[in-house]
Structure formats: structure tokens, C-alpha cells
Design an enzyme around this catalytic site. Structure first.
Site, short mmCIF file in Angstrom:
data_model
loop_
_atom_site.label_atom_id
_atom_site.label_comp_id
_atom_site.label_asym_id
_atom_site.label_seq_id
_atom_site.Cartn_x
_atom_site.Cartn_y
_atom_site.Cartn_z
N SER A 38 0.79 -1.23 0.00
CA SER A 38 0.00 0.00 0.00
C SER A 38 0.82 1.28 0.00
CB SER A 38 -0.94 0.02 1.22
OG SER A 38 -0.21 0.17 2.42
N LYS A 92 0.93 5.05 6.76
CA LYS A 92 0.43 5.84 5.63
C LYS A 92 1.12 7.20 5.66
CE LYS A 92 -2.67 2.62 4.76
NZ LYS A 92 -2.50 1.68 3.63
#
Length: 226
Positions: A38, A92
Site C-alpha cells: 500500500s 500511511k
């Protein structure tokens, strides 16, 4: 019971060391293996990263209770946090700060009315494609207010390419993965409260290539992250 007491007495040095290491991981610095794609091309599957848990707050070990505020996350920081949806530890990038108005239109981010700009990435980062997707991948440099970093987009893959505009609430942050079309981030789990952010990631410690029998990637040792 006597046997247990004897065992504890004989190993108290090791037990104190073990407790100290756990406390350090909880309050000072923690390390993680990157299990998913990701955050490609910035973080690769098999990277071992260290999260500075003192970058933003001093917390009581084993809790999210803040003892002292040190700094606030900035746009572009790569952070670890507990998912508000599941409690899982995620990594993230901070894209939206408290009070920001953020929207996305066909992959293009717009922050406080200012459109991000994009250009094809070059150099080594342009070759770091997500290994778990066989379709077309484009590696781009995304320039936001006060930050520039590489991302991957996958034009042929179904993804949430548009949202908003939304206003980031006070005390919360909007997170996105650099692998923009293969990341479960704030588009799906919502904003992330300040107290859920657990650390900042600035370097890769080392990396093991899971597709090549976990051989070390020598070019990833100590890599500084954008």
C-alpha cells in the site's frame, strides 16, 4: 510455586531486560516489517522500518495516554497509527491537516483549492512497482503544498479516485497510501485522531526480498524516505 519463584529469581536479569525492550518499543522506538504494497514505491514489501515514537508525543508505555506534546505531524510525514476502524497498526502518509479542505478528482488531489501537480518519476524509484498487481502502473511525483513524494497509480484497477471536498476536523488527519489505487486509507477508514498516531517513519533499517527467498536488498539499507 517454589519452582516458579526460583525460576524468576534465576532469570530476573533477563526478565528486566525483556521488559525494558518492550517498554522501549512501546514509548521510544518501534520496528515493523512492511507486509503489503500500500505504500509503494516508497515502502516495499519486506522493508523493516523504525518508527520514532517520540517524534510527536511522550506517552505512558503500553498506552495512548500523552504525557507531553512534542510536535504535530506535518503534511508529507509517513506515520504509524492505529486504525480507527480495526485497531490494526497501519503506515500511511499525512496528506490533510486539521482544518484543511481536501478533495480528489480523477486521482488529482486538491488541498485548500490548490491542485497538486504530477510528473513522471525517474531514477530507481520509477522501477519499484507493486509486485502483487500485473496491470499497468505509473510512478509519478506528486507535488502538494510543502511536500513532494512519489506515488503509484493503476489506471486499469477499480479504485476510489474521487472524493470530497471534505474538511479535516480539528485534532484529526487525513491519511493516504502512496500506492494510491491499492491502499485502505482515510477514503475507507475515515479521519485519524491525533492520539491514534504512534510514530514517524523516516528511514528503512534494512529490507528482505520476499520474492527471492528473503535475500537482503543491499540498496535499501538505511534508505532515507521522502
Amino acid at each position: 510455586m517454589k519452582r516458579i519463584k526460583k525460576l524468576l529469581a534465576e532469570n530476573k536479569g533477563f526478565l528486566f531486560f525483556l521488559f525494558g525492550m518492550i517498554a522501549v518499543r512501546s514509548a521510544v522506538a518501534d520496528w515493523y516489517g512492511v507486509p503489503s504494497g500500500s505504500m509503494y514505491p516508497t515502502l516495499m514489501i519486506g522493508d523493516r522500518i523504525i518508527a520514532d515514537r517520540l517524534a510527536y508525543d511522550l506517552k505512558i508505555p503500553f498506552t495512548d495516554v500523552i504525557v507531553k506534546h512534542i510536535a504535530d505531524p506535518k503534511r508529507g510525514d509517513i506515520v504509524t497509527f492505529s486504525s480507527p476502524e480495526s485497531g490494526d497498526r497501519l503506515v500511511k502518509r499525512v496528506v490533510g491537516l486539521p482544518g484543511d479542505i481536501v478533495e480528489m478528482r480523477g486521482e488529482q488531489l486538491i488541498i485548500n483549492g490548490e491542485k497538486a501537480t504530477y510528473a513522471a518519476a525517474d531514477g530507481n524509484v520509477a522501477t519499484q512497482l507493486s509486485p502483487d498487481y500485473s496491470g499497468r502502473q505509473l510512478v509519478l511525483n506528486e507535488r502538494l503544498p510543502d511536500n513532494e513524494h512519489p506515488i503509484i497509480v493503476m489506471p486499469e484497477r477499480a479504485a476510489a479516485r474521487s472524493f470530497g471536498p471534505v474538511t479535516v476536523p480539528e485534532g484529526q488527519y487525513l491519511m493516504l497510501g502512496d500506492n494510491r489505487d491499492a491502499s485502505k486509507d482515510s477514503r475507507y477508514i475515515g479521519f485519524v485522531k491525533r492520539e491514534l498516531i504512534t510514530g514517524r517513519v523516516k528511514h528503512v533499517a534494512f529490507s528482505l526480498d520476499t520474492g527471492k527467498y528473503y535475500l537482503p536488498r543491499s540498496d535499501r539499507v538505511g534508505v532515507s524516505l521522502q
